[in-house]
Scaffold this motif. Sequence first.
Motif, mmCIF file in Angstrom:
data_model
loop_
_atom_site.group_PDB
_atom_site.id
_atom_site.type_symbol
_atom_site.label_atom_id
_atom_site.label_comp_id
_atom_site.label_asym_id
_atom_site.label_seq_id
_atom_site.Cartn_x
_atom_site.Cartn_y
_atom_site.Cartn_z
ATOM 1 N N ILE A 159 0.846 -1.193 0.000
ATOM 2 C CA ILE A 159 0.000 0.000 0.000
ATOM 3 C C ILE A 159 0.881 1.243 0.000
ATOM 4 O O ILE A 159 1.607 1.494 0.967
ATOM 5 C CB ILE A 159 -0.940 0.026 1.228
ATOM 6 N N GLU A 160 0.842 1.991 -1.071
ATOM 7 C CA GLU A 160 1.668 3.194 -1.132
ATOM 8 C C GLU A 160 1.173 4.239 -0.136
ATOM 9 O O GLU A 160 0.011 4.237 0.281
ATOM 10 C CB GLU A 160 1.649 3.786 -2.551
ATOM 11 N N TRP A 161 2.073 5.131 0.242
ATOM 12 C CA TRP A 161 1.703 6.217 1.151
ATOM 13 C C TRP A 161 0.799 7.204 0.421
ATOM 14 O O TRP A 161 0.995 7.498 -0.765
ATOM 15 C CB TRP A 161 2.943 6.947 1.650
ATOM 16 N N ALA A 162 -0.193 7.714 1.135
ATOM 17 C CA ALA A 162 -1.116 8.696 0.562
ATOM 18 C C ALA A 162 -0.452 10.072 0.526
ATOM 19 O O ALA A 162 0.230 10.466 1.466
ATOM 20 C CB ALA A 162 -2.393 8.755 1.382
ATOM 21 N N ALA A 225 5.377 11.490 1.136
ATOM 22 C CA ALA A 225 4.777 10.333 0.458
ATOM 23 C C ALA A 225 5.477 10.048 -0.861
ATOM 24 O O ALA A 225 5.782 8.898 -1.182
ATOM 25 C CB ALA A 225 3.283 10.576 0.229
ATOM 26 N N SER A 226 5.752 11.099 -1.616
ATOM 27 C CA SER A 226 6.414 10.916 -2.905
ATOM 28 C C SER A 226 7.802 10.299 -2.726
ATOM 29 O O SER A 226 8.184 9.359 -3.432
ATOM 30 C CB SER A 226 6.533 12.266 -3.621
ATOM 31 N N GLU A 227 8.531 10.799 -1.735
ATOM 32 C CA GLU A 227 9.879 10.287 -1.470
ATOM 33 C C GLU A 227 9.828 8.833 -0.991
ATOM 34 O O GLU A 227 10.601 7.989 -1.439
ATOM 35 C CB GLU A 227 10.556 11.169 -0.431
ATOM 36 N N ALA A 228 8.907 8.546 -0.069
ATOM 37 C CA ALA A 228 8.795 7.178 0.463
ATOM 38 C C ALA A 228 8.396 6.197 -0.623
ATOM 39 O O ALA A 228 8.954 5.093 -0.711
ATOM 40 C CB ALA A 228 7.781 7.152 1.605
ATOM 41 N N ASN A 229 7.439 6.568 -1.445
ATOM 42 C CA ASN A 229 6.968 5.648 -2.482
ATOM 43 C C ASN A 229 8.061 5.337 -3.501
ATOM 44 O O ASN A 229 8.158 4.214 -3.992
ATOM 45 C CB ASN A 229 5.723 6.216 -3.169
ATOM 46 N N ARG A 249 -2.184 -0.986 -3.581
ATOM 47 C CA ARG A 249 -2.900 0.277 -3.769
ATOM 48 C C ARG A 249 -1.878 1.329 -4.173
ATOM 49 O O ARG A 249 -0.830 1.471 -3.551
ATOM 50 C CB ARG A 249 -3.607 0.728 -2.483
ATOM 51 N N GLN A 250 -2.216 2.091 -5.218
ATOM 52 C CA GLN A 250 -1.375 3.202 -5.627
ATOM 53 C C GLN A 250 -1.701 4.437 -4.784
ATOM 54 O O GLN A 250 -2.800 4.566 -4.222
ATOM 55 C CB GLN A 250 -1.599 3.523 -7.111
#
Length: 290
Positions: A159-162, A225-229, A249-250
């Motif tokens: 599950i990607e970070w929101a 979130a962008s960096e973590a994903n 989940r994207q």
Amino acid sequence: MNIAIFGSCVSRDTAEVMSDVHVMEYVARQSVVSLIARHGSSMRELERLQSPFQQKMVTGDLMGNGAARLILAREEADVVLIDLVDERRGFWLFPDNTVMTNSIEVESCGAARSARRQGARLVRFGSDEHFEWWKLGFAALEAELRSQSLWDRSILLKIEWAAAFEGAKHPHSTLLSSVGRAQRILRRGAKQAGRSFARGDGLGKLLKNVANVSPTEAEEFARRASEANRTYKRYYAHASRMTSFTISRQSESVRISRDHKWGPQPFHYRNQDYQEIAAEIRQVFKEFGE
């Protein structure tokens, strides 16, 4: 349905919306690297942790007992949920090549400072060194669970970070959205400059106020979130190849809940998101018996 968990809030919070589920075992605050390089001895700093749960989790990490605890629940566990949230803070590597997961609890009680004094260094999540250690640890988790017929009952929650709050649009990483963010920062900077000018501040302080405009909470969460994903991408790609069942989940499809009981974070989702993930877990569980 009886569930065992190796992971943290993604799996835990999903299980909590499943009213007919009993969590048999919950292994949190433990990197899979601890399975292959357990530090082995407790640290007196853990006595500062107020919660018995926190003490149990960090002590379990030092003992590298995550797989063993899941195996103890093998007779009753119908499903094992795995997520990688607790990898995000890296781990401490001691001179004897043993490790301690760099959990928030380890930081707060002073065990991280103690580790540094003992010559340990922080291996940061996302580094090539961390990834190579992690692959070995994940392979060990697979081997342990497969030996007890638990791997075929394991589900990876990918599950990607929101990147946006509930009710807001996902901030697409395009030139247009970047320009929009820059414009919003400039507008806030202009307001600060106006207040600074009204106070009679000099030009130097005025320009400094414009330059030091802080991002909003939403902008900071979107950045994290962008960096973590991006960082998680190769970890989840590798884990997905090794597991038979993956629920994905994207970032675009999930949202941060402002009302989450543990507070808003990019990995604390809406109830709707958990309900949808839970429904998919039930579907996969049905496939176990087919």
